[in-house]
Scaffold this motif. Sequence first.
Motif, PDB file in Angstrom:
ATOM      1  N   LYS A  94      14.736  -8.440   7.815  1.00 57.39           N
ATOM      2  CA  LYS A  94      13.776  -7.743   6.975  1.00 57.39           C
ATOM      3  C   LYS A  94      12.502  -7.353   7.707  1.00 57.39           C
ATOM      4  CE  LYS A  94      15.580  -9.271   2.634  1.00 57.39           C
ATOM      5  NZ  LYS A  94      15.408 -10.050   1.428  1.00 57.39           N
TER       6      LYS A  94
ATOM      7  N   ASN B 254      10.923  -8.768  -3.510  1.00 57.17           N
ATOM      8  CA  ASN B 254       9.884  -9.671  -2.999  1.00 57.17           C
ATOM      9  C   ASN B 254       8.658  -8.874  -2.528  1.00 57.17           C
ATOM     10  OD1 ASN B 254       8.275 -11.440  -1.616  1.00 57.17           O
ATOM     11  ND2 ASN B 254       9.972 -12.492  -0.596  1.00 57.17           N
TER      12      ASN B 254
ATOM     13  N   LYS C  46       6.076  -9.656  -0.878  1.00 54.11           N
ATOM     14  CA  LYS C  46       5.592  -9.847   0.500  1.00 54.11           C
ATOM     15  C   LYS C  46       6.140  -8.747   1.394  1.00 54.11           C
ATOM     16  CE  LYS C  46       3.576 -14.079   0.373  1.00 54.11           C
ATOM     17  NZ  LYS C  46       2.464 -14.652   1.086  1.00 54.11           N
ATOM     18  N   MET C  47       7.333  -8.267   1.094  1.00 55.88           N
ATOM     19  CA  MET C  47       7.906  -7.137   1.836  1.00 55.88           C
ATOM     20  C   MET C  47       7.614  -5.821   1.126  1.00 55.88           C
ATOM     21  SD  MET C  47       9.211  -7.953   4.627  1.00 55.88           S
ATOM     22  CE  MET C  47      10.099  -6.455   5.045  1.00 55.88           C
TER      23      MET C  47
ATOM     24  N   PRO D 256       3.946  -4.041   2.037  1.00 54.35           N
ATOM     25  CA  PRO D 256       3.810  -3.299   3.295  1.00 54.35           C
ATOM     26  C   PRO D 256       4.839  -2.180   3.479  1.00 54.35           C
ATOM     27  CG  PRO D 256       4.534  -5.559   3.710  1.00 54.35           C
ATOM     28  CD  PRO D 256       4.175  -5.479   2.281  1.00 54.35           C
TER      29      PRO D 256
END
Lengths: 256, 322
Positions: free
Chosen positions: B5, B264, B266-267, B270
Amino acid sequence: MKALEVENLICGYKDKVVIKNLSFTVTAGEFVGIVGPNGSGKTTLLRTISGLLPLTMGEIRLEGGNFKNLTRNELAKTVAFVPQLMEPVEGFSVLDMVLLGRTPYVNRFSFESAEDIQVAKWAIKELQAEEFTDQDVTKLSGGEFQRVAIARALAQEPKILLLDEPISHLDLRYQVKILKLLRKLRQQRTIVATFHDLNMASRFCQKLMLLKKGEIIAYGYPDEVLTAENIWKAYRVKAQVKKNPRTKRASLVFLP
Amino acid sequence: MKINKKNILYVLLLALALLSIVSMLLGPVFISPKYLFQSEILWQIRLPRIILSALVGIMLGISGVILQGILRNPLADPYILGVSAGAGVGAAVAMGAGLNFVFLGMSSIPILAFMFALGAVLIVYKLAQVKGETSTETLILAGIAVSAFSSAVLALIIIITGQLQSIYFWLLGSFSMASYTDIFTLLPYLLVGSIFAFFYSKELNALLLGEEMALTLGVDVEKVRLMMVIVASLMTAAAVSVSGLIGFVGLIVPHFVRLFLGPNHKMLVPTSALGGAILMMGADTLGRTLFSPIEVPIGVVMALVGSPFFLYVLRRRYKAKR
């Protein structure tokens, strides 16, 4: 050691008091089943200890510390709650879902740490769901997903695990499986769960609490709690109590 | 198939770099790569435009992710929810009423746009909430109502001030007037917004489980929601004040990212930022080269692509529910 102490607790919703002056203690490492008819306050009690409902009066102590002094994050590290029905998150694998249990620990300034992933995998293993680790959560059956839901709570590494009717929507095979897993988990942490099935609760819980209209009718070992007299008081149902010869636990037969 | 990822971020960065080079070369005048960096056209016209389109893409992409996260609805987007239109009214008020001044070193246009955007999103949010849940239907209907009202107010401003041409073209959404000043106007909003979105991604993740579960995971739901609504409005408002109304970026980009990487945050934050930059830059390059020398405003390009896409996602969502 006392894991949970509840003293003169009064709580409920804005317009309705549900729990009326409840006091009890749970020793660390016990598996306590809360039973009682609908509307007796089982769920309300769990939700209040989880911090979802405010306490109107009284006190809750977790491992001796006052509940009110904990921040939300500290509470999340002490108590984990598994609701009766949890919705799977579309697009999440089982591991992603269980990782959500790490929320109180995850560092906000970086990605999930190796430790978070390690704990999540450990929780999945404890619930014997390793074979699903990378599977899409929406593709699991009810019994499989319930194990994932419990693993998510376990990933919080709570001292006390609260479960609201963990087996009521499962078939018999999964009911037994989940209860056996919970009984095993109790060796490391305190578990309080609500049940509708008195025989199942009696078979697997160390202690039972029988509630009616927000008050305790009986609290103690299953064969002390599940007497014909108590069942009548709580449910207005006539029952005959036998001792299961193999498990030595109280078992009920309901009379017409 | 298992994708590493974090490598995706590098792949997207590389794609963005390649695209910006292609975009520098293309335009009404083709610049030979040999003389590219000596060209006035590059430094004065194309470069600010390319940078601005990327920045706006980042901001709209992240705004979409945030709104979808806090409303728990993948169809939320600043344009569909009427946040952009609200910001447009604020910006037009600033421009039309001559309130265009500099306050504490910051232009007044994005600030007024922000106030109106925040107003719009709060109205939509309140209207769409039924028993603590926001349904897709009420969300979209509330967005339509706020957008319609905002359009009417915008028309009024145009009529009263008589600035038909300038405001109308700005409304269509365009980077043709891009300047370095616009870039510096955007930067503080972009930095604050994207940093907050990334640092609060664990809370956005917890909210995927619903309000109650997020609470038991230690999330102060009310505070996080309010903060994220402010961040999304701030970024949308800043983007709208420099480039007008550009829709569907916040819808399309997170949708594709989720398809490949899951939800998710967190991915998602960005990658949607980078994806938004790529989409905006690519669409704008197409818009200014396809019918050259006539230029198609970016807002028109995005509406042409975005509206059918929106219908497709809506349809799929209802099919999946059955």
